[in-house]
Design a protein around this motif. Structure first.
Motif, PDB file in Angstrom:
ATOM      1  N   ASP A 119      -5.547 -16.048   0.701  1.00 39.17           N
ATOM      2  CA  ASP A 119      -4.249 -16.535   1.244  1.00 39.17           C
ATOM      3  C   ASP A 119      -3.056 -16.189   1.535  1.00 39.17           C
ATOM      4  O   ASP A 119      -2.401 -16.228   1.394  1.00 39.17           O
ATOM      5  CB  ASP A 119      -4.134 -18.211   0.101  1.00 39.17           C
ATOM      6  N   GLY A 120      -2.739 -14.940   0.562  1.00 36.82           N
ATOM      7  CA  GLY A 120      -2.021 -13.753   0.306  1.00 36.82           C
ATOM      8  C   GLY A 120      -1.016 -14.001  -0.411  1.00 36.82           C
ATOM      9  O   GLY A 120      -0.405 -13.304  -0.210  1.00 36.82           O
ATOM     10  N   ASN A 121      -1.482 -14.283  -1.338  1.00 36.51           N
ATOM     11  CA  ASN A 121      -1.296 -14.837  -2.738  1.00 36.51           C
ATOM     12  C   ASN A 121      -1.056 -13.704  -3.711  1.00 36.51           C
ATOM     13  O   ASN A 121      -1.339 -14.085  -4.570  1.00 36.51           O
ATOM     14  CB  ASN A 121      -0.939 -15.966  -3.126  1.00 36.51           C
ATOM     15  N   PHE A 122      -0.779 -11.755  -3.316  1.00 38.42           N
ATOM     16  CA  PHE A 122      -0.722 -10.917  -4.750  1.00 38.42           C
ATOM     17  C   PHE A 122      -0.381 -10.213  -4.275  1.00 38.42           C
ATOM     18  O   PHE A 122       1.138 -10.377  -3.432  1.00 38.42           O
ATOM     19  CB  PHE A 122      -2.357 -10.855  -3.602  1.00 38.42           C
ATOM     20  N   ILE A 123       0.053  -9.093  -5.067  1.00 39.56           N
ATOM     21  CA  ILE A 123       1.028  -7.568  -4.890  1.00 39.56           C
ATOM     22  C   ILE A 123       0.424  -7.194  -4.111  1.00 39.56           C
ATOM     23  O   ILE A 123      -0.560  -6.380  -3.918  1.00 39.56           O
ATOM     24  CB  ILE A 123       1.152  -7.127  -6.292  1.00 39.56           C
ATOM     25  N   ALA A 124       0.292  -6.480  -3.215  1.00 39.25           N
ATOM     26  CA  ALA A 124       0.471  -5.480  -2.351  1.00 39.25           C
ATOM     27  C   ALA A 124      -0.062  -4.369  -2.396  1.00 39.25           C
ATOM     28  O   ALA A 124       0.457  -3.519  -3.513  1.00 39.25           O
ATOM     29  CB  ALA A 124       1.142  -5.308  -0.909  1.00 39.25           C
ATOM     30  N   ALA A 125      -0.734  -2.977  -2.092  1.00 40.85           N
ATOM     31  CA  ALA A 125      -1.511  -1.856  -2.009  1.00 40.85           C
ATOM     32  C   ALA A 125      -0.462  -1.274  -2.702  1.00 40.85           C
ATOM     33  O   ALA A 125       1.037  -1.169  -1.429  1.00 40.85           O
ATOM     34  CB  ALA A 125      -2.379  -2.091  -1.034  1.00 40.85           C
ATOM     35  N   SER A 126      -0.194  -0.272  -3.398  1.00 41.66           N
ATOM     36  CA  SER A 126       0.758   0.546  -3.187  1.00 41.66           C
ATOM     37  C   SER A 126       1.445   1.273  -1.776  1.00 41.66           C
ATOM     38  O   SER A 126       0.270   1.642  -0.628  1.00 41.66           O
ATOM     39  CB  SER A 126       0.602   2.137  -4.068  1.00 41.66           C
ATOM     40  N   PRO A 127       2.606   1.727  -1.427  1.00 46.81           N
ATOM     41  CA  PRO A 127       2.805   2.372  -0.608  1.00 46.81           C
ATOM     42  C   PRO A 127       2.027   3.589  -0.165  1.00 46.81           C
ATOM     43  O   PRO A 127       1.788   4.189  -0.847  1.00 46.81           O
ATOM     44  CB  PRO A 127       3.975   2.470  -0.498  1.00 46.81           C
ATOM     45  N   GLY A 128       1.299   4.230   1.017  1.00 48.66           N
ATOM     46  CA  GLY A 128       1.035   4.876   1.254  1.00 48.66           C
ATOM     47  C   GLY A 128      -0.552   5.326   0.785  1.00 48.66           C
ATOM     48  O   GLY A 128      -1.123   6.218   0.689  1.00 48.66           O
ATOM     49  N   THR A 129      -1.038   4.162   0.227  1.00 51.23           N
ATOM     50  CA  THR A 129      -2.613   4.318  -0.478  1.00 51.23           C
ATOM     51  C   THR A 129      -3.487   4.228   0.963  1.00 51.23           C
ATOM     52  O   THR A 129      -3.286   2.315   0.514  1.00 51.23           O
ATOM     53  CB  THR A 129      -2.695   3.345  -1.823  1.00 51.23           C
ATOM     54  N   PRO A 130      -4.539   4.150   1.744  1.00 49.29           N
ATOM     55  CA  PRO A 130      -5.111   3.887   2.787  1.00 49.29           C
ATOM     56  C   PRO A 130      -6.832   3.328   2.337  1.00 49.29           C
ATOM     57  O   PRO A 130      -7.307   4.159   3.300  1.00 49.29           O
ATOM     58  CB  PRO A 130      -4.994   4.862   3.986  1.00 49.29           C
ATOM     59  N   PRO A 131      -6.546   2.642   1.831  1.00 51.95           N
ATOM     60  CA  PRO A 131      -6.446   1.451   1.114  1.00 51.95           C
ATOM     61  C   PRO A 131      -6.691   2.090  -0.911  1.00 51.95           C
ATOM     62  O   PRO A 131      -5.246   1.038  -0.827  1.00 51.95           O
ATOM     63  CB  PRO A 131      -6.545  -0.029   1.147  1.00 51.95           C
ATOM     64  N   ALA A 132      -6.871   3.100  -0.698  1.00 54.51           N
ATOM     65  CA  ALA A 132      -6.918   3.322  -2.050  1.00 54.51           C
ATOM     66  C   ALA A 132      -5.869   3.347  -2.869  1.00 54.51           C
ATOM     67  O   ALA A 132      -5.179   4.429  -2.633  1.00 54.51           O
ATOM     68  CB  ALA A 132      -7.702   4.639  -2.312  1.00 54.51           C
ATOM     69  N   PRO A 133      -6.179   2.773  -4.460  1.00 53.11           N
ATOM     70  CA  PRO A 133      -4.704   3.641  -5.327  1.00 53.11           C
ATOM     71  C   PRO A 133      -4.353   5.259  -5.506  1.00 53.11           C
ATOM     72  O   PRO A 133      -5.370   5.516  -4.955  1.00 53.11           O
ATOM     73  CB  PRO A 133      -5.721   2.486  -6.028  1.00 53.11           C
ATOM     74  N   PRO A 134      -3.174   4.770  -5.952  1.00 55.37           N
ATOM     75  CA  PRO A 134      -2.979   6.637  -6.176  1.00 55.37           C
ATOM     76  C   PRO A 134      -4.471   7.156  -7.034  1.00 55.37           C
ATOM     77  O   PRO A 134      -4.901   6.709  -7.965  1.00 55.37           O
ATOM     78  CB  PRO A 134      -1.854   6.654  -7.447  1.00 55.37           C
ATOM     79  N   PRO A 135      -3.723   8.279  -7.415  1.00 56.76           N
ATOM     80  CA  PRO A 135      -4.750   9.363  -8.075  1.00 56.76           C
ATOM     81  C   PRO A 135      -4.955   8.913  -9.612  1.00 56.76           C
ATOM     82  O   PRO A 135      -3.882   8.364 -10.052  1.00 56.76           O
ATOM     83  CB  PRO A 135      -4.420  10.680  -8.146  1.00 56.76           C
ATOM     84  N   LEU A 136      -6.122   9.120 -10.349  1.00 57.67           N
ATOM     85  CA  LEU A 136      -6.143   8.568 -11.523  1.00 57.67           C
ATOM     86  C   LEU A 136      -5.023   9.493 -12.341  1.00 57.67           C
ATOM     87  O   LEU A 136      -5.410  10.660 -12.590  1.00 57.67           O
ATOM     88  CB  LEU A 136      -7.580   9.288 -12.705  1.00 57.67           C
ATOM     89  N   PRO A 137      -4.758   9.338 -13.418  1.00 61.21           N
ATOM     90  CA  PRO A 137      -3.503  10.230 -14.070  1.00 61.21           C
ATOM     91  C   PRO A 137      -4.113  11.140 -14.747  1.00 61.21           C
ATOM     92  O   PRO A 137      -5.858  10.785 -15.270  1.00 61.21           O
ATOM     93  CB  PRO A 137      -3.014   8.723 -15.144  1.00 61.21           C
ATOM     94  N   PRO A 138      -3.398  12.082 -15.937  1.00 65.11           N
ATOM     95  CA  PRO A 138      -4.166  12.510 -16.606  1.00 65.11           C
ATOM     96  C   PRO A 138      -4.970  11.432 -17.376  1.00 65.11           C
ATOM     97  O   PRO A 138      -4.612  11.074 -18.127  1.00 65.11           O
ATOM     98  CB  PRO A 138      -3.416  13.758 -17.635  1.00 65.11           C
ATOM     99  N   PRO A 139      -6.216  12.221 -17.884  1.00 69.16           N
ATOM    100  CA  PRO A 139      -7.336  11.290 -19.191  1.00 69.16           C
ATOM    101  C   PRO A 139      -5.990  11.034 -20.670  1.00 69.16           C
ATOM    102  O   PRO A 139      -5.787  12.091 -21.465  1.00 69.16           O
ATOM    103  CB  PRO A 139      -9.092  12.000 -19.352  1.00 69.16           C
TER     104      PRO A 139
END
Length: 638
Positions: A461-481
């Motif tokens: 329905d459009g009720n959500f927090i958008a994807a991170s800017p610049g990610t098409p559409p994958a989220p940012p890389p994993l942080p250090p473990p």
């Protein structure tokens, strides 16, 4: 023919890449407000084992070649960070490779003790440090594990029999001495650092052990696994070798996917407990855990449509109280979202989470990505699933409404939920009771959890927090473990299947019963069995070693064989692939369990016996650039 009897069945941003690294890990940095609380272990602290449910996987290679299973969400096996760089050792090495000398390496479950303290008088319990043999104030950590296999003495598996209505008849019903059908060498204890294996085997079992014997008096299954410790005194649990055998002088038939009398295997499970002795001589109680010793995961890079973490997270939101005295669930804690979701949950409504704004990166994208990556493990998925990676799906604006709703109308709703009209055919996977026509579609076929579906409905329905800017559409890389207590719990469970349970891969439907849990993700070691006996009443007695493996198929290879797709529907291709690319850039996917020529019976597809004899020869699927392909397949099958 289906499983009814023949030989075919026919999050967080840190979680979404899931690649394997050989780098070491660090214990998560603590906020400044917690730093003053570290130091020697304290007698007034609470101590808890993590992961709360650990996963060991069978392997027929020498146990010394084991690797340690995932310990950080989103990452695969990391190897053992306690081994100094450059030291040549097979101890806890990373994976891949998943084989050694052509045989499958066992996956060990590693357990750790964490100290929780009240940082303010009467405040919540907060994890402040991992306790190892080197921690100041600690004299010793002693571990005890009890593994058992009770499949042959348990009820036959017949779908939901024992959950919603009386259990099925017993396997091996003619055997009066039911204990004689169980493989139970008793508990084992280990302590110290770098300890040599302590085995669950017939040779070291005491007078109370149970061990079925074959026709010439030898143990049918003589080994269920072993315990080790690492350089910090942490516990390592290895399961069996994937072995199945029988009692008779001549091999009995294997007519069914789950209930073959006279057969035994070396799957197991059981409780994990620990005692911490402080240097002042005091011993402190430790909240216990559980270990499941299961078949291998041949596609470790691919997540299930519903993971066991998804399942138990949904259980936490809808069925279990939030621990009021645990800081992990409080505002700012890593599990605070559970409390937020619980406060918004409205059972049975079309919108069960009417006020929640899901985060695309952590709560929507992982579902889409799992569906997209099924392309690599089953030919049931075609290139159309690539549309699930469309950047428009991360955009909450009205311009993307049609794209989002075009995905949502394909999702099968959980039982009790009305949904928009549409195909409602996804996931294309079978469910808890697939062969009973009068059962509802949401029972015969797999559905997402109530939580997954509810958040996706808000997203559509459009009720959500958008994807991170610049990610098409994958989220940012994993942080250090980083190693954290809640991360250990999650990393183990997100690599397991959370449905459908017919019977399952790592565990069956008993794992979702909230009455067996003391809190989210932690099994109550004193819980009473909730399995309904043949009289329809719950079985008496406390759960114990073998409780969760006893429901599973016997032998495990029979069901593992039949877990391939049936027509237009599959089972668990994320663990047992249906089809795979044989090499990078291959023009077509091939049957994962194919023969190079023909199997002994002259057929190209496996029977139960073929899978029993060849399971370890098939390929593991690993990432190769942008594709997931076969590796380590035996040069000749059969």
């Amino acid at each position: 023919m289906g499983k009814t009897g023949g030989s075919s069945k026919g999050i967080s941003r840190r979680e979404v890449l899931g690649h394997s690294l050989a780098a070491g890990v660090t214990v998560a940095a603590m906020p400044e407000s917690m730093l003053a609380a570290t130091g020697p272990a304290q007698p007034g602290s609470r101590y808890r084992i993590h992961p709360s449910i650990g996963i060991a996987r069978m392997g027929n290679a020498d146990p010394s070649t084991y690797f340690i299973g995932p310990e950080v969400p989103g990452y695969g096996p990391l190897g053992d960070p306690s081994i100094p760089a450059g030291l040549s050792s097979s101890y806890g090495t990373a994976a891949p490779p998943y084989k050694a000398g052509g045989l499958v390496r066992p996956q060990a479950a590693r357990f750790r003790v964490w100290e929780y303290r009240q940082l303010t008088p009467g405040g919540p319990w907060t994890p402040v440090q991992e306790i190892t043999a080197a921690t100041a104030g600690v004299s010793a950590i002693s571990w005890q594990v009890h593994l058992a296999n009770k499949k042959a003495s348990f009820h036959k598996f017949e779908g939901p029999a024992g959950e919603r209505f009386p259990g099925a008849p017993y396997r091996n019903a003619s055997v009066a001495d039911r204990r004689s059908l169980e493989i139970d060498f008793g508990p084992r204890t280990i302590s110290g650092i770098n300890q040599s294996p302590v085995s669950f085997d017939h040779a070291s079992g005491g007078p109370g052990q149970a061990c079925p014997l074959n026709y010439n008096g030898d143990p049918v299954i003589s080994y269920l696994g072993q315990l080790r410790t690492d350089t910090g005194g942490r516990l390592l649990v290895l399961g069996g070798k994937g072995r199945s055998s029988y009692q008779a002088a001549v091999q009995p038939d294997l007519p069914t996917y789950a209930n073959n009398d006279g057969w035994f295997d070396d799957a197991s499970d059981g409780p994990v407990t620990a005692t911490v002795t402080l240097q002042n001589g005091a011993t402190v109680a430790v909240d216990g855990a559980w270990v499941l010793c299961t078949p291998p995961d041949f596609a470790p890079r691919v997540r299930a449509a519903i993971t066991m973490y998804n399942l138990l997270y949904d259980q936490a939101v809808r069925s279990l109280p939030v621990p009021a005295d645990n800081s992990l669930y409080q505002s700012g804690g890593p599990l605070a979202r559970i409390k937020q979701l619980k406060s918004d949950y409205t059972a049975g409504q079309d919108y069960e989470f009417p006020n929640t704004l899901p985060d695309f990166n952590t709560e929507i994208y992982p579902v889409l990505k799992a569906a997209y990556e099924f392309y690599w493990v089953t030919a049931l998925v075609n290139r159309k699933h690539a549309s699930l990676m469309d950047p428009a799906l991360g955009d909450p604006s009205p311009s993307s409404l049609k794209d989002r709703q075009g995905v949502f109308i394909y999702l099968r709703p959980p039982l009790g939920i009305n949904s928009p009209s549409g195909p409602r055919t996804m996931p294309h996977l079978l469910g808890d009771d697939p062969y009973v026509g009068q059962e509802p579609d949401g029972t015969r076929k797999l559905t997402l959890t109530h939580l997954q579906y509810g958040l996706l409905r808000r997203w559509a329905d459009g009720n959500f927090i958008a994807a991170s800017p610049g990610t098409p559409p994958a989220p940012p890389p994993l942080p250090p473990p980083q190693i954290t207590p809640e991360g250990l719990d999650r990393a183990a469970l997100e690599n397991c299947v959370g449905g459908g349970f017919f019977p399952g891969i790592e565990a069956s439907w008993q794992i979702r019963n909230p009455l067996l849990f003391s809190e989210p993700f932690r099994i109550n070691l004193n819980a009473m069995s909730q399995y309904l006996g043949t009289d329809g009443n719950p079985e008496g007695g406390r759960i114990g070693a073998g409780h969760f493996s006893r429901q599973m198929a016997l032998p495990w290879q029979a069901d593992f064989n039949d877990c391939r797709n049936e027509g237009d529907y599959g089972w668990w291709p994320s663990q047992r692939p249906d089809d795979a690319l044989p090499y990078y850039g291959a023009p077509a996917r091939l049957d994962w369990a194919r023969a190079d020529t023909k199997y002994p019976g002259g057929q190209g597809t496996t029977t139960h016996e073929d899978m029993l004899n060849n399971w370890w020869k098939y390929a593991f699927l690993v990432q190769s650039s942008e594709q997931i392909i076969e590796t380590e397949r035996s040069p000749s099958i059969p």
